[in-house]
Design an enzyme around this catalytic site. Structure first.
Site, PDB file in Angstrom:
ATOM      1  N   MET A  99       0.449  -1.212  -0.254  1.00  0.00           N
ATOM      2  CA  MET A  99      -0.045  -0.413  -0.451  1.00  0.00           C
ATOM      3  C   MET A  99       0.374   1.481  -0.357  1.00  0.00           C
ATOM      4  SD  MET A  99      -1.101   0.180   4.224  1.00  0.00           S
ATOM      5  CE  MET A  99      -1.154   1.652   4.297  1.00  0.00           C
ATOM      6  N   CYS A 100       0.273   2.500  -0.941  1.00  0.00           N
ATOM      7  CA  CYS A 100       1.301   4.083  -0.996  1.00  0.00           C
ATOM      8  C   CYS A 100       2.224   3.964  -1.445  1.00  0.00           C
ATOM      9  CB  CYS A 100       1.479   3.925   0.696  1.00  0.00           C
ATOM     10  SG  CYS A 100      -0.286   4.286   1.585  1.00  0.00           S
ATOM     11  N   ARG A 101       2.824   4.288  -1.974  1.00  0.00           N
ATOM     12  CA  ARG A 101       4.028   5.574  -2.223  1.00  0.00           C
ATOM     13  C   ARG A 101       4.818   6.499  -1.456  1.00  0.00           C
ATOM     14  NH1 ARG A 101       7.148   0.775  -5.094  1.00  0.00           N
ATOM     15  NH2 ARG A 101       5.969   0.293  -2.615  1.00  0.00           N
ATOM     16  N   ASN A 122      -3.557   4.090  -6.384  1.00  0.00           N
ATOM     17  CA  ASN A 122      -3.331   4.745  -4.225  1.00  0.00           C
ATOM     18  C   ASN A 122      -3.945   5.785  -4.693  1.00  0.00           C
ATOM     19  OD1 ASN A 122      -0.898   3.049  -3.353  1.00  0.00           O
ATOM     20  ND2 ASN A 122       0.184   3.754  -5.789  1.00  0.00           N
ATOM     21  N   ASN A 159       4.867   3.688   4.654  1.00  0.00           N
ATOM     22  CA  ASN A 159       4.394   3.089   3.365  1.00  0.00           C
ATOM     23  C   ASN A 159       4.537   1.141   4.030  1.00  0.00           C
ATOM     24  OD1 ASN A 159       4.487   1.730   1.500  1.00  0.00           O
ATOM     25  ND2 ASN A 159       6.576   1.401   0.277  1.00  0.00           N
TER      26      ASN A 159
END
Length: 267
Positions: free
Chosen positions: A1-3, A41, A115
């Site tokens: 998940m996420c950057r 995202n 992250n």
């Protein structure tokens, strides 16, 4: 998940670091190239930056996808900064905290992003709550694992623990409480960047024109990008990058440097 991505160096427009690169954070919101968990995202985004002469960063955060925010392109085109931290979010669990759940989180001169994910949240980290002051728990900015991890880091920072030990200690503490956690943490004070690679990708780039970028994944195909090994602590300035193994949870390589347990006043 996420950057997420952080930068310290010569003054640059936000867009030159986030929007203009062929595979920058803006594009990573819908087409990341190296994301191992999740694909899009679109659950919020944020950017924090430092204005000249002001050590306290500004933030711009929204609950929706960055590509749907028509104001962001103008902001990124004209705002210039010597340091930033930005993130796009793929929520582990749905929630009602809207933009409050989007990184970067902030306190004083610090900006922070997480992250990853904590398995079993929130129950898995309940044993760590006594380490925090009641006021810190009740004032969490959002009801998600990232906000709680930030509270653990911040308690260490406020207790005088150096940034690198605050991140490494928090990672080890959370990894013991919730095995299998992914804990790529990113912290800046506007002069340095401190990060951990723990369960997900992390890269760094020393730019030819000066400055250092630390990111979940490269924003272009420059061959000078370097991947950070898993379970590694990164500390970076505008000119130098240092990598240090964090060590196994519970091992002797790194102390958790936990703050003293919070004490409630007697009544």
């Amino acid at each position: 998940m996420c950057r997420h991505v952080a930068y310290v160096g010569p003054e640059e427009p936000l867009g030159r670091l986030l929007v203009e690169p062929a595979h920058g954070l803006y594009r990573q919101s819908w087409a990341p190239r190296r994301q191992r968990h999740g694909t899009v995202n679109a659950d919020g985004f944020g950017v924090g930056w430092y204005a000249p002469g002001d050590p306290v960063p500004a933030r711009y955060r929204r609950a929706g996808p960055v590509w749907a925010d028509l104001s962001f392109a103008d902001l990124a085109r004209v705002v210039r900064t010597r340091a930033l931290l930005a993130a796009v979010r793929d929520a582990t669990l749905s929630g009602a905290d809207a933009e409050a759940a989007a990184a970067p989180f902030a306190a004083g001169t610090w900006l922070f992003s997480h992250n990853g994910a904590v398995p079993g949240w929130p129950g898995s980290l309940a044993p760590l709550v006594p380490a925090l002051a009641a006021e810190d728990v009740l004032s969490l900015e959002a009801r998600n694992d990232s906000a709680f991890v930030w509270a653990l880091v911040l308690a260490r920072l406020r207790a005088g623990v150096p940034q690198e030990r605050a991140l490494a200690g928090t990672v080890l503490e959370v990894a013991v409480a919730a095995p299998g956690s992914r804990l790529n943490l990113l912290l800046t004070d506007g002069d340095t960047v401190t990060a951990t690679a723990w369960g997900d990708t992390l890269w760094h780039l020393s730019r030819p024109g000066g400055g250092t970028v630390v990111a979940s994944e490269p924003y272009d195909d420059d061959p000078h990008w370097c991947e950070v090994p898993d379970r590694t602590l990164l500390t970076a300035s505008r000119t130098d990058v240092l990598l240090t193994p964090i060590g196994e949870p519970g091992g002797a390589v790194t102390s958790v440097d936990a703050p003293a347990p919070a004490k409630e006043p007697l009544t």
